[in-house]
Motif scaffolding. Structure first.
Motif, PDB file in Angstrom:
ATOM      1  N   UNK A 213       0.782  -1.186   0.128  1.00  0.00           N
ATOM      2  CA  UNK A 213      -0.084   0.026  -0.020  1.00  0.00           C
ATOM      3  C   UNK A 213       0.918   1.067   0.014  1.00  0.00           C
ATOM      4  N   UNK A 214       1.861   1.268   0.685  1.00  0.00           N
ATOM      5  CA  UNK A 214       2.887   2.320   0.823  1.00  0.00           C
ATOM      6  C   UNK A 214       3.505   2.604  -0.485  1.00  0.00           C
ATOM      7  N   UNK A 215       3.900   1.682  -1.258  1.00  0.00           N
ATOM      8  CA  UNK A 215       4.816   1.563  -2.473  1.00  0.00           C
ATOM      9  C   UNK A 215       3.523   2.142  -3.545  1.00  0.00           C
ATOM     10  N   UNK A 216       2.167   1.594  -3.501  1.00  0.00           N
ATOM     11  CA  UNK A 216       1.203   2.146  -4.388  1.00  0.00           C
ATOM     12  C   UNK A 216       1.035   3.540  -4.133  1.00  0.00           C
ATOM     13  N   UNK A 217       0.910   4.293  -2.858  1.00  0.00           N
ATOM     14  CA  UNK A 217       0.870   5.664  -2.643  1.00  0.00           C
ATOM     15  C   UNK A 217       2.070   6.493  -3.220  1.00  0.00           C
ATOM     16  N   UNK A 218       3.168   5.878  -3.206  1.00  0.00           N
ATOM     17  CA  UNK A 218       4.498   6.544  -3.418  1.00  0.00           C
ATOM     18  C   UNK A 218       4.530   6.623  -5.095  1.00  0.00           C
ATOM     19  N   UNK A 219       4.414   5.351  -5.530  1.00  0.00           N
ATOM     20  CA  UNK A 219       4.323   5.113  -7.157  1.00  0.00           C
ATOM     21  C   UNK A 219       3.109   6.212  -7.772  1.00  0.00           C
ATOM     22  N   UNK A 220       2.139   6.497  -7.068  1.00  0.00           N
ATOM     23  CA  UNK A 220       1.050   7.314  -7.717  1.00  0.00           C
ATOM     24  C   UNK A 220       1.331   8.863  -7.451  1.00  0.00           C
ATOM     25  N   UNK A 221       2.352   8.849  -6.818  1.00  0.00           N
ATOM     26  CA  UNK A 221       2.959  10.405  -6.662  1.00  0.00           C
ATOM     27  C   UNK A 221       4.297  10.764  -7.685  1.00  0.00           C
ATOM     28  N   UNK A 222       4.683   9.708  -8.487  1.00  0.00           N
ATOM     29  CA  UNK A 222       5.872   9.738  -9.056  1.00  0.00           C
ATOM     30  C   UNK A 222       5.536  10.459 -10.299  1.00  0.00           C
TER      31      UNK A 222
END
Lengths: 422, 59
Positions: free
Chosen positions: A371-380
């Protein structure tokens, strides 16, 4: 005449929109309905039996929770054309990539075992021996992928999704009092006060709503289906419809057990089906069929989630649009996880209860990370461009992710230390 | 020795994957670094908890 032509024009416009949706529909619906897997059905059946209709309002809250998390995978898949495993490897490097991949494999395999437990116990009610169920399911799932077309696989999966609605007629057959459902179920309340046991049930319901494999599965399915940026609005709609459907089915299960089995302690959905059969043969039968279907849908998606992820990283051909000889490793890993998980259920004296509990513990080591990776990737911004999360999406998504991480972790810990919330 | 050659091939593949994904492609801003650090601490605590439970069962 003018009115008629306007009506015809509007009809054509809406019909074209429906046709377009039917082309795009699939990943969101399948993943969300498959979320109501064997473990999910058990949780909802136990919730209804324990608290009646009182927690229906809480299930309704899970619609936006499931939607906001899963729609992010739609955007990520459609924009980057990469599955979740590959996105993690690429975004965060090999360490986090291997951690996610190996953890996903373990969680998926253990969850697959629990799906087989659900399917064998459901068909056991009809006198079907477990080995027949395991062989039959493996054969059926083999036939679904063997023709080498994603489209065919998806339509068969959608058919099984439709069978998931069997709980709805079941709920009508037990004649629940609608006024009571509205009065008790739609007004937020804590039945018996907010205590440890209630908290455990709330955590269990959240734990079954978002599972790690769902993130990996939907993103890979979006890529395999070939969805593009222009398809994102339909993909989001598909996900919303799926999240609505999964909660509606959950509510109807709660209504069934809340009406007939209120006050009975339920350990498994098959136990609920057996109990229901004593009062209403057909409702019990529907519950058993629904449990089998839920396990099958879960197995269909989970086995693919792992195979897609390994294919992405190892560079194997990994599409359902390929034949077995074109993607041997992809299909080999698919069948290997399927067959080994099925065989575990057939081992006499296998620690099945321990495996079921262990799934929840291992899942909490992967879910927060995913979930954390998902949020960070969506902010890339570099990869996502215009499809990056907005501030509002980050606030909503961030709040949901933090809530899920905290509650699912507590749920995992409560599995390790059962007396913690009693 | 087909098993040995298969293991060697797999090891080569893993090395190739490690080389391909050596550098994280996401921009390592302060927020990303903090999130990854929090994740490491979280996982470490969780592993400690599981090991503690395992020791309890053994005793």
């Amino acid at each position: 005449m003018n009115l008629f032509s306007r009506f015809y024009y509007e009809f054509r416009r809406y019909w074209k929109a429906v046709q377009l949706y039917l082309v795009i529909a699939g990943p969101g619906l399948v993943v969300m309905v498959a979320d109501n897997d064997a473990g999910g059905i058990t949780t909802y059946a136990a919730t209804g039996a324990k608290y009646g209709y009182n927690l229906i309002w809480f299930l309704l809250i899970l619609i936006p929770v499931a939607y906001y998390v899963q729609e992010m995978t739609v955007r990520l898949g459609a924009v980057t054309k990469r599955g979740h495993a590959e996105a993690i490897f690429d975004g965060f490097g090999a360490f986090w990539g291997w951690f996610s991949l190996i953890d996903l494999f373990i969680v998926d395999w253990l969850t697959l075992v629990t799906e087989f437990i659900g399917m064998t116990s459901a068909l056991n009610i009809f006198g079907v021996p477990p080995w027949v169920t395991v062989v039959g399911v493996t054969f059926l799932m083999g036939m679904m992928v063997i023709n080498g077309r994603y489209w065919t696989w998806e339509k068969i999966a959608l058919l099984f999704c439709a069978l998931n609605l069997i709980y709805i007629p079941g709920a009508f057959m037990v004649h629940p009092a609608v006024s009571e459902i509205i009065k008790e179920g739609l007004v937020p309340n804590w039945p018996g006060g907010f205590n440890g046991q209630l908290f455990f049930f709330l955590m269990a319901n959240i734990g079954t709503t978002i599972a790690p494999w769902m993130l990996f599965f939907q993103q890979s399915a979006v890529v395999d289906k070939g969805m593009l940026e222009k398809d994102i609005p339909w993909g989001k709609f598909d996900t919303f419809l799926g999240s609505l459907l999964t909660v509606v089915v959950a509510i109807f299960i709660v209504v069934v057990t809340g009406t007939v089995l209120k006050g009975v302690d339920i350990d498994s959905a098959s136990q609920a089906a057996e109990q229901l059969t004593k009062t209403n043969h057909w409702v019990g039968t529907f519950m058993a069929i629904g449990l089998f279907d839920a396990g099958l849908l879960g197995a269909i998606c989970i086995s693919l989630a792992s195979s897609w992820a390994f294919g992405e990283i190892f560079g194997w051909a990994h599409s359902l649009n390929t034949k077995i000889r074109e993607a041997p490793w992809f299909y080999a890993s698919y069948f290997l996880t399927l067959v080994t998980a099925g065989l575990v259920v057939l081992i006499p004296g296998a620690p099945l209860v321990l495996i079921t509990l262990f799934v929840q513990v291992v899942a909490v080591t992967l879910l927060p990370a995913a979930l954390v990776f998902l949020l960070l990737l969506l902010n890339d911004k570099k990869h996502m461009g215009a499809y990056c999360n907005t501030l509002t999406e980050n606030l909503i998504g961030g709040f949901i992710v933090v809530a899920i991480v905290v509650l699912s972790t507590l749920y995992g810990i409560s599995t390790l230390f059962p007396n913690m919330f009693q | 020795m087909p098993i040995a050659s298969n293991i060697r091939r797999l090891a080569d593949k893993v090395r190739e994957i490690n080389a391909r994904y050596r550098e994280p492609q996401i921009e390592m801003s302060r927020a990303v670094r903090m999130a990854l650090m929090a994740l490491r601490i979280y996982l470490l605590l969780l592993v400690c908890l599981i090991v503690y439970k395992f020791v309890l069962i053994l005793n």
